[in-house]
Design a protein around this motif. Structure first.
Motif, PDB file in Angstrom:
ATOM      1  N   ALA A 212       0.956  -1.124  -0.041  1.00  5.92           N
ATOM      2  CA  ALA A 212       0.086   0.329  -0.113  1.00  5.92           C
ATOM      3  C   ALA A 212       1.029   1.348  -0.027  1.00  5.92           C
ATOM      4  O   ALA A 212       0.539   2.126  -0.656  1.00  5.92           O
ATOM      5  CB  ALA A 212      -0.966   0.011   1.292  1.00  5.92           C
ATOM      6  N   VAL A 213       2.069   1.101   0.799  1.00  6.80           N
ATOM      7  CA  VAL A 213       2.895   2.328   0.809  1.00  6.80           C
ATOM      8  C   VAL A 213       3.589   2.715  -0.553  1.00  6.80           C
ATOM      9  O   VAL A 213       3.632   3.747  -1.098  1.00  6.80           O
ATOM     10  CB  VAL A 213       3.841   2.161   1.961  1.00  6.80           C
ATOM     11  N   LEU A 227       0.284   8.732   3.524  1.00  4.00           N
ATOM     12  CA  LEU A 227       1.420   8.119   3.795  1.00  4.00           C
ATOM     13  C   LEU A 227       1.706   8.209   5.309  1.00  4.00           C
ATOM     14  O   LEU A 227       2.194   7.201   6.089  1.00  4.00           O
ATOM     15  CB  LEU A 227       2.509   8.431   3.080  1.00  4.00           C
ATOM     16  N   GLU A 228       1.272   9.493   5.921  1.00  2.00           N
ATOM     17  CA  GLU A 228       1.601   9.523   7.181  1.00  2.00           C
ATOM     18  C   GLU A 228       0.976   8.695   8.334  1.00  2.00           C
ATOM     19  O   GLU A 228       1.403   8.285   9.295  1.00  2.00           O
ATOM     20  CB  GLU A 228       1.084  10.924   7.652  1.00  2.00           C
ATOM     21  N   GLY A 229      -0.182   7.845   7.659  1.00  2.00           N
ATOM     22  CA  GLY A 229      -0.743   7.105   8.587  1.00  2.00           C
ATOM     23  C   GLY A 229      -0.125   5.803   8.761  1.00  2.00           C
ATOM     24  O   GLY A 229      -0.118   5.075   9.607  1.00  2.00           O
ATOM     25  N   PHE A 230       1.066   5.619   7.990  1.00  3.60           N
ATOM     26  CA  PHE A 230       2.215   4.387   8.029  1.00  3.60           C
ATOM     27  C   PHE A 230       3.181   4.729   8.868  1.00  3.60           C
ATOM     28  O   PHE A 230       4.288   3.772   9.099  1.00  3.60           O
ATOM     29  CB  PHE A 230       2.462   3.923   6.550  1.00  3.60           C
ATOM     30  N   PRO A 236      10.132  -1.834  10.187  1.00  2.00           N
ATOM     31  CA  PRO A 236      10.937  -0.805   9.672  1.00  2.00           C
ATOM     32  C   PRO A 236      11.138  -0.610   8.285  1.00  2.00           C
ATOM     33  O   PRO A 236      11.289   0.646   7.697  1.00  2.00           O
ATOM     34  CB  PRO A 236      12.307  -1.284  10.328  1.00  2.00           C
ATOM     35  N   ARG A 237      10.753  -1.892   7.456  1.00  3.22           N
ATOM     36  CA  ARG A 237      10.849  -1.559   5.888  1.00  3.22           C
ATOM     37  C   ARG A 237       9.774  -0.197   5.744  1.00  3.22           C
ATOM     38  O   ARG A 237      10.147   0.333   4.580  1.00  3.22           O
ATOM     39  CB  ARG A 237      10.351  -2.658   5.294  1.00  3.22           C
ATOM     40  N   THR A 243       9.540   7.385   4.993  1.00  5.29           N
ATOM     41  CA  THR A 243      10.201   8.789   5.076  1.00  5.29           C
ATOM     42  C   THR A 243      10.797   9.101   3.895  1.00  5.29           C
ATOM     43  O   THR A 243      10.854  10.415   3.583  1.00  5.29           O
ATOM     44  CB  THR A 243      11.337   8.342   6.283  1.00  5.29           C
ATOM     45  N   ARG A 244      11.279   8.177   3.191  1.00  3.01           N
ATOM     46  CA  ARG A 244      11.983   8.262   1.893  1.00  3.01           C
ATOM     47  C   ARG A 244      10.915   8.943   0.833  1.00  3.01           C
ATOM     48  O   ARG A 244      11.333   9.925   0.032  1.00  3.01           O
ATOM     49  CB  ARG A 244      12.762   6.943   1.286  1.00  3.01           C
TER      50      ARG A 244
END
Length: 248
Positions: A212-213, A227-230, A236-237, A243-244
């Motif tokens: 999904a990300v 994306l902030e919801g993740f 960590p992946r 972040t990237r």
């Protein structure tokens, strides 16, 4: 002209592959309403071992599809998987909506090579019903098969989005992951799936969340809030990927 056609048909069995290719291409350009040429081309397709010659035979058969169609449709129900695959390949080049019903069963063929050809052939009919048939195969097979199905959805563009959003709610994690991957492959055409993909932040499977990300990352800056919801994900992946993407 009959003598020329007869000579070219004979040449289809020549030991030299180049000569067979020349014959196939020449026959594709011939006008032969009798069906003799079409029959010869389809018969040769069933036995030709050289992939380059097969492609020329396929092109030639498509040029004669009006007379070759009964034989080609018959290939779709043959016992031999390679024959079914060849029939689907020919019809994928034709792209006629009228062929959907004959092709649809091959999407679930037990042989992956047949199913892969059927994905494209069914998609190329352009029939809306094709999306339901294709969606029924989400999550099936190996990476090659899944990529082929994703490519079939891409042929519909934005029209494929509702079926893929529905698949995000499947109880099968492989289906949810594949649907997310397919939406990402659609890129901006799937921007309306942003909220549905954001909802996968609570999915119990990390690979689904990661898919999904990755999909949201294909939608551009407008997907940054989703994306902030993740960002606080336990995997960590996912946090590294978020972040990237947000920084990009």
């Amino acid at each position: 002209m009959t003598n020329t056609i007869d000579q070219l048909i004979t040449q289809l069995s020549d030991i030299d592959g180049t000569n067979r290719r020349h014959a196939a291409l020449a026959l594709g350009r011939e006008q032969d309403p009798s069906g003799t040429t079409a029959s010869a081309l389809v018969e040769r397709l069933a036995t030709e071992a050289d992939s380059c010659v097969r492609e020329d035979l396929t092109w030639a058969t498509v040029q004669h599809i009006d007379t070759a169609l009964p034989q080609v449709l018959g290939m779709l129900t043959a016992d031999e998987a390679d024959t079914r695959r060849t029939g689907a390949h020919v019809l994928s080049k034709v792209g006629d909506p009228a062929h959907f019903e004959a092709l649809a069963p091959l999407v679930a063929d037990e042989h992956a090579d047949v199913a892969i050809k059927a994905y494209r052939a069914v998609a190329n009919t352009g029939r809306p019903e094709a999306l339901t048939v294709l969606a029924s195969r989400l999550g099936d097979g190996d990476a090659l098969q899944r990529d082929a199905l994703t490519g079939a959805f891409a042929r519909f563009g934005e029209a494929a989005v509702p079926a893929l959003i529905e698949a995000l709610g499947s109880p099968e994690r492989d289906v949810r992951e594949h649907a997310a991957d397919a939406l990402g492959h659609l890129g901006a055409d799937a921007i309306t799936a942003t909220d549905a993909l954001a909802g996968l932040a609570s999915d119990p499977d990390a690979d689904v969340r990661l898919a999904a990300v990755a999909a949201l990352g294909q939608f551009g800056p407008d997907a940054a809030p989703a994306l902030e919801g993740f960002r606080s994900d336990a995997d960590p992946r996912i946090t590294v990927t978020v972040t990237r993407l947000v920084r990009a």
